[in-house]
Design a protein around this motif. Structure first.
Motif, PDB file in Angstrom:
ATOM      1  N   LEU A  40       1.843  82.485   3.837  1.00 37.98           N
ATOM      2  CA  LEU A  40       2.315  81.188   4.311  1.00 37.98           C
ATOM      3  C   LEU A  40       3.846  81.096   4.261  1.00 37.98           C
ATOM      4  N   GLN A  80       1.364  69.403   2.168  1.00 39.44           N
ATOM      5  CA  GLN A  80       0.551  70.593   2.465  1.00 39.44           C
ATOM      6  C   GLN A  80       0.892  71.721   1.505  1.00 39.44           C
ATOM      7  N   ILE A  81       2.201  71.927   1.316  1.00 38.90           N
ATOM      8  CA  ILE A  81       2.644  73.014   0.439  1.00 38.90           C
ATOM      9  C   ILE A  81       2.123  72.819  -0.979  1.00 38.90           C
ATOM     10  N   LEU A  98       3.129  81.224  -2.028  1.00 37.31           N
ATOM     11  CA  LEU A  98       2.829  80.934  -0.625  1.00 37.31           C
ATOM     12  C   LEU A  98       3.112  82.157   0.248  1.00 37.31           C
ATOM     13  N   THR A 120      -0.278  70.811  -2.044  1.00 38.32           N
ATOM     14  CA  THR A 120      -1.739  70.812  -2.101  1.00 38.32           C
ATOM     15  C   THR A 120      -2.283  72.232  -2.114  1.00 38.32           C
ATOM     16  N   LYS A 121      -1.716  73.082  -1.239  1.00 42.17           N
ATOM     17  CA  LYS A 121      -2.171  74.473  -1.182  1.00 42.17           C
ATOM     18  C   LYS A 121      -1.868  75.187  -2.492  1.00 42.17           C
ATOM     19  N   TYR A 122      -0.668  74.924  -3.026  1.00 43.89           N
ATOM     20  CA  TYR A 122      -0.311  75.584  -4.278  1.00 43.89           C
ATOM     21  C   TYR A 122      -1.201  75.096  -5.415  1.00 43.89           C
ATOM     22  N   ASN A 123      -1.377  73.803  -5.515  1.00 41.62           N
ATOM     23  CA  ASN A 123      -2.193  73.256  -6.603  1.00 41.62           C
ATOM     24  C   ASN A 123      -3.656  73.689  -6.499  1.00 41.62           C
ATOM     25  N   GLY A 124      -4.048  74.132  -5.277  1.00 40.83           N
ATOM     26  CA  GLY A 124      -5.412  74.598  -5.079  1.00 40.83           C
ATOM     27  C   GLY A 124      -5.639  76.035  -5.498  1.00 40.83           C
ATOM     28  N   ILE A 125      -4.532  76.747  -5.810  1.00 41.89           N
ATOM     29  CA  ILE A 125      -4.660  78.132  -6.268  1.00 41.89           C
ATOM     30  C   ILE A 125      -5.219  78.123  -7.688  1.00 41.89           C
TER      31      ILE A 125
END
Length: 236
Positions: free
Chosen positions: A89, A173-174, A84, A176-181
Protein backbone atom coordinates in the motif's frame (compact mmCIF):
# COMPACT_ATOMS: atom_id res chain seq x y z
CA UNK A 1 29.48 53.60 6.59
CA UNK A 2 30.57 50.24 5.30
CA UNK A 3 32.07 49.67 8.73
CA UNK A 4 28.63 50.17 10.35
CA UNK A 5 26.95 47.68 8.08
CA UNK A 6 29.62 45.06 8.47
CA UNK A 7 29.52 45.44 12.23
CA UNK A 8 25.74 45.25 12.44
CA UNK A 9 25.10 42.44 10.02
CA UNK A 10 28.18 40.24 9.95
CA UNK A 11 28.68 40.44 13.73
CA UNK A 12 32.47 40.11 14.13
CA UNK A 13 33.63 38.29 17.21
CA UNK A 14 34.31 41.20 19.56
CA UNK A 15 32.75 42.06 22.90
CA UNK A 16 29.38 43.81 23.10
CA UNK A 17 30.93 46.89 24.74
CA UNK A 18 33.59 47.14 22.01
CA UNK A 19 30.95 46.74 19.30
CA UNK A 20 28.69 49.46 20.72
CA UNK A 21 31.59 51.90 21.08
CA UNK A 22 32.71 51.23 17.52
CA UNK A 23 29.17 51.70 16.19
CA UNK A 24 28.85 55.05 17.98
CA UNK A 25 32.13 56.24 16.47
CA UNK A 26 31.14 55.02 13.01
CA UNK A 27 27.73 56.71 13.14
CA UNK A 28 29.30 59.97 14.33
CA UNK A 29 31.44 59.97 11.19
CA UNK A 30 28.43 59.36 8.93
CA UNK A 31 25.71 61.68 10.27
CA UNK A 32 23.47 61.20 7.23
CA UNK A 33 22.73 57.65 8.36
CA UNK A 34 20.97 57.61 11.72
CA UNK A 35 20.12 54.81 14.10
CA UNK A 36 16.50 55.26 13.01
CA UNK A 37 17.58 54.65 9.40
CA UNK A 38 19.22 51.41 10.46
CA UNK A 39 16.08 50.36 12.37
CA UNK A 40 13.80 51.17 9.45
CA UNK A 41 16.08 49.43 6.99
CA UNK A 42 16.02 46.28 9.11
CA UNK A 43 12.22 46.37 9.19
CA UNK A 44 12.07 46.85 5.44
CA UNK A 45 14.50 44.03 4.76
CA UNK A 46 12.63 41.67 7.10
CA UNK A 47 9.30 42.61 5.55
CA UNK A 48 10.52 41.91 2.02
CA UNK A 49 12.33 38.72 3.02
CA UNK A 50 9.47 37.22 4.99
CA UNK A 51 6.95 37.91 2.26
CA UNK A 52 9.29 36.22 -0.22
CA UNK A 53 9.62 33.10 1.92
CA UNK A 54 5.89 32.92 2.68
CA UNK A 55 5.09 33.06 -1.04
CA UNK A 56 7.47 30.15 -1.66
CA UNK A 57 5.81 28.03 1.00
CA UNK A 58 2.27 28.72 -0.20
CA UNK A 59 2.98 27.52 -3.72
CA UNK A 60 2.14 23.96 -4.70
CA UNK A 61 4.95 21.73 -3.41
CA UNK A 62 6.26 24.64 -1.31
CA UNK A 63 6.45 22.17 1.57
CA UNK A 64 6.22 18.84 -0.22
CA UNK A 65 9.26 19.29 -2.47
CA UNK A 66 11.34 21.37 -0.04
CA UNK A 67 13.40 18.90 1.97
CA UNK A 68 14.13 21.56 4.58
CA UNK A 69 10.48 21.81 5.62
CA UNK A 70 8.71 18.79 4.14
CA UNK A 71 6.31 17.29 6.66
CA UNK A 72 6.92 13.60 7.21
CA UNK A 73 4.97 11.23 9.38
CA UNK A 74 5.10 11.60 13.16
CA UNK A 75 7.21 9.04 14.96
CA UNK A 76 4.24 6.95 15.99
CA UNK A 77 3.19 6.67 12.35
CA UNK A 78 6.60 5.77 10.95
CA UNK A 79 5.83 2.13 11.67
CA UNK A 80 2.48 2.59 9.92
CA UNK A 81 4.24 3.77 6.79
CA UNK A 82 6.64 0.83 6.91
CA UNK A 83 3.91 -1.78 7.37
CA UNK A 84 1.69 -0.31 4.66
CA UNK A 85 4.55 -0.47 2.18
CA UNK A 86 5.28 -4.02 3.22
CA UNK A 87 1.71 -5.07 2.36
CA UNK A 88 1.66 -3.27 -0.99
CA UNK A 89 0.00 0.00 0.00
CA UNK A 90 2.85 2.38 -0.86
CA UNK A 91 0.61 4.64 -2.94
CA UNK A 92 -1.79 5.11 -0.03
CA UNK A 93 1.06 6.01 2.30
CA UNK A 94 2.51 8.47 -0.24
CA UNK A 95 -0.85 10.14 -0.71
CA UNK A 96 -1.27 10.55 3.03
CA UNK A 97 2.06 12.37 3.32
CA UNK A 98 1.29 14.56 0.30
CA UNK A 99 -2.00 15.70 1.81
CA UNK A 100 -0.35 16.76 5.06
CA UNK A 101 1.98 19.00 3.08
CA UNK A 102 -0.86 20.37 0.97
CA UNK A 103 -2.64 21.40 4.17
CA UNK A 104 0.50 23.19 5.35
CA UNK A 105 0.84 25.04 2.04
CA UNK A 106 -2.77 26.13 2.35
CA UNK A 107 -2.37 27.36 5.93
CA UNK A 108 0.74 29.46 5.39
CA UNK A 109 -1.29 31.85 3.23
CA UNK A 110 -2.57 33.21 6.54
CA UNK A 111 0.92 34.08 7.81
CA UNK A 112 1.83 37.28 5.95
CA UNK A 113 -0.40 39.78 7.80
CA UNK A 114 0.66 38.35 11.16
CA UNK A 115 4.34 38.81 10.35
CA UNK A 116 3.70 42.27 8.89
CA UNK A 117 2.05 43.35 12.15
CA UNK A 118 4.94 41.98 14.20
CA UNK A 119 7.45 43.93 12.12
CA UNK A 120 5.41 47.14 12.25
CA UNK A 121 5.19 46.85 16.04
CA UNK A 122 8.94 46.35 16.39
CA UNK A 123 10.39 49.11 18.53
CA UNK A 124 13.75 50.77 18.04
CA UNK A 125 14.99 48.80 21.07
CA UNK A 126 13.79 45.56 19.44
CA UNK A 127 15.62 46.45 16.22
CA UNK A 128 18.77 47.41 18.08
CA UNK A 129 18.73 44.15 20.03
CA UNK A 130 18.33 42.24 16.76
CA UNK A 131 21.20 43.89 14.90
CA UNK A 132 23.44 43.57 17.94
CA UNK A 133 22.21 40.09 18.78
CA UNK A 134 22.93 36.58 17.63
CA UNK A 135 22.66 35.49 14.02
CA UNK A 136 19.11 34.23 14.59
CA UNK A 137 17.95 37.17 16.74
CA UNK A 138 15.32 38.31 14.24
CA UNK A 139 13.93 34.80 13.89
CA UNK A 140 13.76 34.45 17.68
CA UNK A 141 11.99 37.81 17.94
CA UNK A 142 9.41 36.87 15.33
CA UNK A 143 8.89 33.44 16.87
CA UNK A 144 8.25 34.96 20.29
CA UNK A 145 5.80 37.53 18.91
CA UNK A 146 3.92 35.50 16.29
CA UNK A 147 3.83 31.81 17.25
CA UNK A 148 0.60 32.00 19.27
CA UNK A 149 -1.22 33.97 16.58
CA UNK A 150 0.12 31.74 13.81
CA UNK A 151 -0.99 28.57 15.57
CA UNK A 152 -4.46 30.01 16.12
CA UNK A 153 -4.60 30.99 12.46
CA UNK A 154 -3.05 27.82 10.99
CA UNK A 155 -4.90 25.18 12.96
CA UNK A 156 -8.46 25.77 11.67
CA UNK A 157 -7.16 26.22 8.13
CA UNK A 158 -5.29 22.93 8.33
CA UNK A 159 -8.34 21.16 9.73
CA UNK A 160 -10.47 22.53 6.91
CA UNK A 161 -7.81 21.78 4.33
CA UNK A 162 -7.42 18.18 5.47
CA UNK A 163 -11.18 17.79 5.13
CA UNK A 164 -11.35 19.65 1.81
CA UNK A 165 -8.72 17.56 0.04
CA UNK A 166 -10.05 14.32 1.44
CA UNK A 167 -7.12 13.78 3.77
CA UNK A 168 -9.36 12.71 6.63
CA UNK A 169 -10.78 9.95 4.47
CA UNK A 170 -7.34 8.84 3.33
CA UNK A 171 -5.93 8.86 6.86
CA UNK A 172 -8.97 7.03 8.20
CA UNK A 173 -8.26 4.35 5.62
CA UNK A 174 -4.59 4.27 6.53
CA UNK A 175 -5.17 4.08 10.26
CA UNK A 176 -8.03 1.59 9.91
CA UNK A 177 -5.88 -0.70 7.76
CA UNK A 178 -2.97 -0.40 10.15
CA UNK A 179 -5.07 -0.98 13.25
CA UNK A 180 -6.50 -4.05 11.52
CA UNK A 181 -3.07 -5.69 11.32
CA UNK A 182 -2.88 -8.44 13.97
CA UNK A 183 -0.92 -7.70 17.15
CA UNK A 184 -0.13 -4.03 16.38
CA UNK A 185 -0.72 -1.32 18.96
CA UNK A 186 -3.77 0.72 17.96
CA UNK A 187 -3.19 4.41 17.16
CA UNK A 188 -5.33 7.47 16.57
CA UNK A 189 -3.06 10.54 16.24
CA UNK A 190 -4.25 14.15 16.05
CA UNK A 191 -2.91 14.90 12.58
CA UNK A 192 -4.25 18.45 12.45
CA UNK A 193 -2.30 19.44 15.57
CA UNK A 194 0.80 17.60 14.37
CA UNK A 195 0.62 19.27 10.94
CA UNK A 196 0.07 22.70 12.50
CA UNK A 197 3.16 22.38 14.69
CA UNK A 198 5.28 21.12 11.80
CA UNK A 199 4.04 23.99 9.63
CA UNK A 200 5.24 26.45 12.26
CA UNK A 201 8.63 24.74 12.40
CA UNK A 202 8.93 25.00 8.63
CA UNK A 203 7.98 28.68 8.51
CA UNK A 204 10.54 29.70 11.12
CA UNK A 205 13.20 27.56 9.47
CA UNK A 206 12.74 29.49 6.22
CA UNK A 207 12.76 32.80 8.10
CA UNK A 208 16.08 31.82 9.66
CA UNK A 209 17.50 31.26 6.18
CA UNK A 210 16.23 34.66 5.10
CA UNK A 211 17.73 36.31 8.16
CA UNK A 212 21.10 34.86 7.22
CA UNK A 213 20.67 36.36 3.76
CA UNK A 214 19.81 39.77 5.22
CA UNK A 215 22.85 39.71 7.48
CA UNK A 216 25.39 38.63 4.88
CA UNK A 217 24.23 39.69 1.41
CA UNK A 218 24.62 43.45 1.13
CA UNK A 219 24.06 43.70 -2.61
CA UNK A 220 20.42 42.71 -3.11
CA UNK A 221 18.90 46.01 -1.96
CA UNK A 222 16.42 47.82 -4.19
CA UNK A 223 15.08 50.83 -2.30
CA UNK A 224 16.61 54.19 -1.42
CA UNK A 225 16.63 53.36 2.28
CA UNK A 226 18.22 49.94 1.85
CA UNK A 227 20.79 51.36 -0.54
CA UNK A 228 21.54 54.15 1.91
CA UNK A 229 22.06 51.79 4.82
CA UNK A 230 23.27 48.54 3.27
CA UNK A 231 24.66 49.06 -0.20
CA UNK A 232 27.67 51.31 0.46
CA UNK A 233 30.18 48.48 0.36
CA UNK A 234 31.97 50.20 -2.50
CA UNK A 235 32.92 53.07 -0.19
CA UNK A 236 35.84 52.84 2.18
Amino acid sequence: MKKIILLLLIMPAISSAQLKNTIKKAISKTPTVSAIDISNALKEALDKGIKKQVVKLTQEDGFYKNELVKIVLPEELQKVDTRLRQIGLSSLADEGILLLNRAAEDAVKEATPIFVDAIKNMTFTDAKNIVLGQENAATNYLQSTTSVALYASFNPVIKNSLAKVGAEKIWNQIITKYNGIPLVKKINPDLAEYTTNKTLVGVYKMIALEEKEIRTNLTSRNSDLLKKVFALQDKK
